[in-house]
Design a protein around this motif. Structure first.
Motif, PDB file in Angstrom:
ATOM      1  N   THR A 138      -1.810  -0.302  -3.579  1.00  0.00           N
ATOM      2  CA  THR A 138      -3.164   0.129  -3.250  1.00  0.00           C
ATOM      3  C   THR A 138      -3.123   1.499  -2.576  1.00  0.00           C
ATOM      4  O   THR A 138      -2.141   1.877  -1.937  1.00  0.00           O
ATOM      5  CB  THR A 138      -3.860  -0.883  -2.328  1.00  0.00           C
ATOM      6  OG1 THR A 138      -3.080  -1.062  -1.136  1.00  0.00           O
ATOM      7  CG2 THR A 138      -4.025  -2.230  -3.022  1.00  0.00           C
ATOM      8  N   ASN A 154       0.856  -1.175   0.000  1.00  0.00           N
ATOM      9  CA  ASN A 154       0.000   0.000   0.000  1.00  0.00           C
ATOM     10  C   ASN A 154       0.897   1.231   0.000  1.00  0.00           C
ATOM     11  O   ASN A 154       2.129   1.124   0.043  1.00  0.00           O
ATOM     12  CB  ASN A 154      -0.997  -0.017   1.169  1.00  0.00           C
ATOM     13  CG  ASN A 154      -0.316  -0.025   2.537  1.00  0.00           C
ATOM     14  OD1 ASN A 154       0.787   0.492   2.706  1.00  0.00           O
ATOM     15  ND2 ASN A 154      -0.992  -0.607   3.519  1.00  0.00           N
ATOM     16  N   ALA A 166      -5.791  -5.617 -11.792  1.00  0.00           N
ATOM     17  CA  ALA A 166      -5.945  -4.684 -10.679  1.00  0.00           C
ATOM     18  C   ALA A 166      -7.400  -4.265 -10.504  1.00  0.00           C
ATOM     19  O   ALA A 166      -7.875  -4.072  -9.383  1.00  0.00           O
ATOM     20  CB  ALA A 166      -5.061  -3.461 -10.899  1.00  0.00           C
ATOM     21  N   GLY A 198     -11.148   2.593  -8.131  1.00  0.00           N
ATOM     22  CA  GLY A 198     -11.811   1.600  -7.296  1.00  0.00           C
ATOM     23  C   GLY A 198     -13.302   1.515  -7.588  1.00  0.00           C
ATOM     24  O   GLY A 198     -13.812   2.139  -8.534  1.00  0.00           O
ATOM     25  N   ALA A 226      -6.015   1.779  -7.051  1.00  0.00           N
ATOM     26  CA  ALA A 226      -4.662   1.209  -7.035  1.00  0.00           C
ATOM     27  C   ALA A 226      -3.836   1.770  -8.182  1.00  0.00           C
ATOM     28  O   ALA A 226      -4.372   2.248  -9.187  1.00  0.00           O
ATOM     29  CB  ALA A 226      -4.736  -0.305  -7.151  1.00  0.00           C
ATOM     30  N   GLY A 261      -8.981  -6.953  -8.693  1.00  0.00           N
ATOM     31  CA  GLY A 261      -8.521  -6.852  -7.313  1.00  0.00           C
ATOM     32  C   GLY A 261      -9.281  -5.776  -6.551  1.00  0.00           C
ATOM     33  O   GLY A 261      -9.693  -5.978  -5.400  1.00  0.00           O
ATOM     34  N   ASN A 262      -9.481  -4.625  -7.191  1.00  0.00           N
ATOM     35  CA  ASN A 262     -10.246  -3.551  -6.561  1.00  0.00           C
ATOM     36  C   ASN A 262     -11.676  -3.988  -6.256  1.00  0.00           C
ATOM     37  O   ASN A 262     -12.237  -3.643  -5.208  1.00  0.00           O
ATOM     38  CB  ASN A 262     -10.282  -2.320  -7.468  1.00  0.00           C
ATOM     39  CG  ASN A 262      -8.992  -1.527  -7.448  1.00  0.00           C
ATOM     40  OD1 ASN A 262      -8.184  -1.661  -6.538  1.00  0.00           O
ATOM     41  ND2 ASN A 262      -8.786  -0.702  -8.472  1.00  0.00           N
ATOM     42  N   SER A 282      -7.390  -9.245  -0.140  1.00  0.00           N
ATOM     43  CA  SER A 282      -8.371  -9.542  -1.190  1.00  0.00           C
ATOM     44  C   SER A 282      -7.973  -8.915  -2.509  1.00  0.00           C
ATOM     45  O   SER A 282      -8.184  -9.501  -3.584  1.00  0.00           O
ATOM     46  CB  SER A 282      -9.758  -9.051  -0.761  1.00  0.00           C
ATOM     47  OG  SER A 282     -10.199  -9.749   0.376  1.00  0.00           O
ATOM     48  N   PHE A 283      -7.402  -7.711  -2.445  1.00  0.00           N
ATOM     49  CA  PHE A 283      -6.893  -7.084  -3.670  1.00  0.00           C
ATOM     50  C   PHE A 283      -5.839  -7.985  -4.314  1.00  0.00           C
ATOM     51  O   PHE A 283      -5.877  -8.242  -5.526  1.00  0.00           O
ATOM     52  CB  PHE A 283      -6.292  -5.717  -3.350  1.00  0.00           C
ATOM     53  CG  PHE A 283      -5.566  -5.097  -4.513  1.00  0.00           C
ATOM     54  CD1 PHE A 283      -6.265  -4.463  -5.522  1.00  0.00           C
ATOM     55  CD2 PHE A 283      -4.177  -5.157  -4.595  1.00  0.00           C
ATOM     56  CE1 PHE A 283      -5.599  -3.897  -6.614  1.00  0.00           C
ATOM     57  CE2 PHE A 283      -3.498  -4.595  -5.680  1.00  0.00           C
ATOM     58  CZ  PHE A 283      -4.216  -3.962  -6.685  1.00  0.00           C
ATOM     59  N   ALA A 290     -11.710  -6.395  -3.281  1.00  0.00           N
ATOM     60  CA  ALA A 290     -11.480  -5.614  -2.059  1.00  0.00           C
ATOM     61  C   ALA A 290     -12.721  -4.806  -1.677  1.00  0.00           C
ATOM     62  O   ALA A 290     -13.052  -4.683  -0.491  1.00  0.00           O
ATOM     63  CB  ALA A 290     -10.280  -4.692  -2.254  1.00  0.00           C
ATOM     64  N   SER A 291     -13.405  -4.277  -2.681  1.00  0.00           N
ATOM     65  CA  SER A 291     -14.603  -3.478  -2.395  1.00  0.00           C
ATOM     66  C   SER A 291     -15.713  -4.331  -1.783  1.00  0.00           C
ATOM     67  O   SER A 291     -16.545  -3.824  -1.022  1.00  0.00           O
ATOM     68  CB  SER A 291     -15.117  -2.793  -3.672  1.00  0.00           C
ATOM     69  OG  SER A 291     -15.814  -3.702  -4.516  1.00  0.00           O
TER      70      SER A 291
END
Length: 329
Positions: free
Chosen positions: A245, A215, A298, A264, A251, A301-302, A279-280, A305-306
């Motif tokens: 991230t 991050n 990515a 995102g 990201a 991945g976003n 999770s991303f 994560a969301s």
């Protein structure tokens, strides 16, 4: 053709999820939003204080969360972590395999399985009190190198860079990956990991890594810079592929020095940030092992994560397998 998408290595911890009010967290004296390593006595005292509160158990640890979310997306993987022959150890194995991840590391006959009490306040911040237990005794002999060589990626968590035997396991996994043509992915895990082992992380990133996850704060720690843009450029000079991230800002993707931003997804109700970065990484690794380019990886991945930040705990209640085209278009 590789048999597994990802060979994951990390601390095997049983997460004990407990929702709490801010007032109780303050009364207990823990700093909100950070992870603190504690011994079994301190953690036991915390659980006594939480007697009567609702608790949920999950197989966890940073890289384990990634592997589970990878399986949820439709990926395949095997996980290496150390548990004991106790109730938590039995739970861990069963829970990992129920989630779709192979877990065959022989349990230790001594010690206790590591546990992490995760206190989640109404603002979705999580405060983690971690007793690593037997997880710190993982050695290079616990690695199944045949399974490693049958994987597209190895994925190593920075939290392992804490003890001599776990360091040896990390380095062996990376070295054997390079020999076998398996790509090496490494997550910095936490700014304190970077600050404590900065020189080692610089060397690992430069010498072994094909892909780094971090991050913005972790990147700034490695680069010794207050600018996230400069930090990303710094890390990008060490590793050909970087995924950084940046919270709700999505990201940043660096591919051979070319940097792009991937936005995102909107979050309807933020409940718990536990496992968002994990999770991303899962979404990215799924994408890269299923023909997505880095930006699309990515993006997935976003999305993963969301979804996780709208759940309590680091486990999705919805199945994402087969939904990539529907969601990403």
């Amino acid at each position: 053709m590789k048999h597994y998408d990802v060979f994951g290595i990390g601390n095997a911890l049983v997460d004990i999820l407990v929702p709490v009010e801010d007032s109780l967290l303050q009364k207990m004296g823990w700093t909100k939003g950070i992870m603190t390593l504690v011994d079994s006595e301190v953690q036991g005292g915390v659980l006594v204080t939480l007697d009567g509160h609702k608790k949920e158990l999950r197989s966890g640890g940073s890289a384990a969360n990634t592997m589970i979310a990878l399986a949820n997306s439709g990926g395949t993987g095997t996980y290496t972590g150390k548990v004991s022959e106790d109730t938590y150890g039995e739970f861990y194995k069963q829970d990992m395999e129920k989630a779709g991840i192979l877990f065959e590391v022989p349990p230790s006959k001594e010690g206790h399985t590591g546990t992490c009490v995760i206190l989640t306040t109404p603002d979705a911040e999580r405060t983690m009190l971690t007793h690593l237990g037997i997880s710190t005794t993982l050695t290079k002999n616990d690695l199944d190198l045949d399974k490693l060589k049958k994987s597209s990626y190895s994925y190593v968590e920075g939290y392992l860079w804490d003890g001599p035997s776990t360091k040896e396991a990390c380095v062996l996994a990376m070295e054997e990956s390079k020999k076998a043509g398996v790509k090496v992915a490494f997550t910095f895990s936490d700014p304190f990991c970077v600050n404590r082992s900065r020189e080692d992380f610089l060397r690992l990133t430069k010498d072994y890594c094909d892909l780094v996850f971090c991050n913005a704060e972790e990147a700034k720690a490695l680069a010794a810079s207050e600018s996230k843009e400069e930090a990303l450029k710094f890390v990008s000079k060490l590793c050909p592929n970087v995924m950084m991230t940046d919270g709700s800002n999505g990201a940043y993707v660096s591919e051979n020095g070319t940097i792009s931003h991937v936005s995102g997804f909107a979050v309807q109700k933020l409940l718990d940030t536990t496992g968002a970065g994990d999770s991303f990484a899962a979404g990215v690794l799924y994408g890269l092992t299923h023909g997505f380019n880095p930006e699309r990886s990515a993006k997935w991945g976003n999305y993963v994560a969301s979804r996780i930040v709208q759940e309590i705990g680091p486990r999705l209640s919805v199945r994402l397998m087969g939904r990539q085209e529907e969601i990403l278009g």
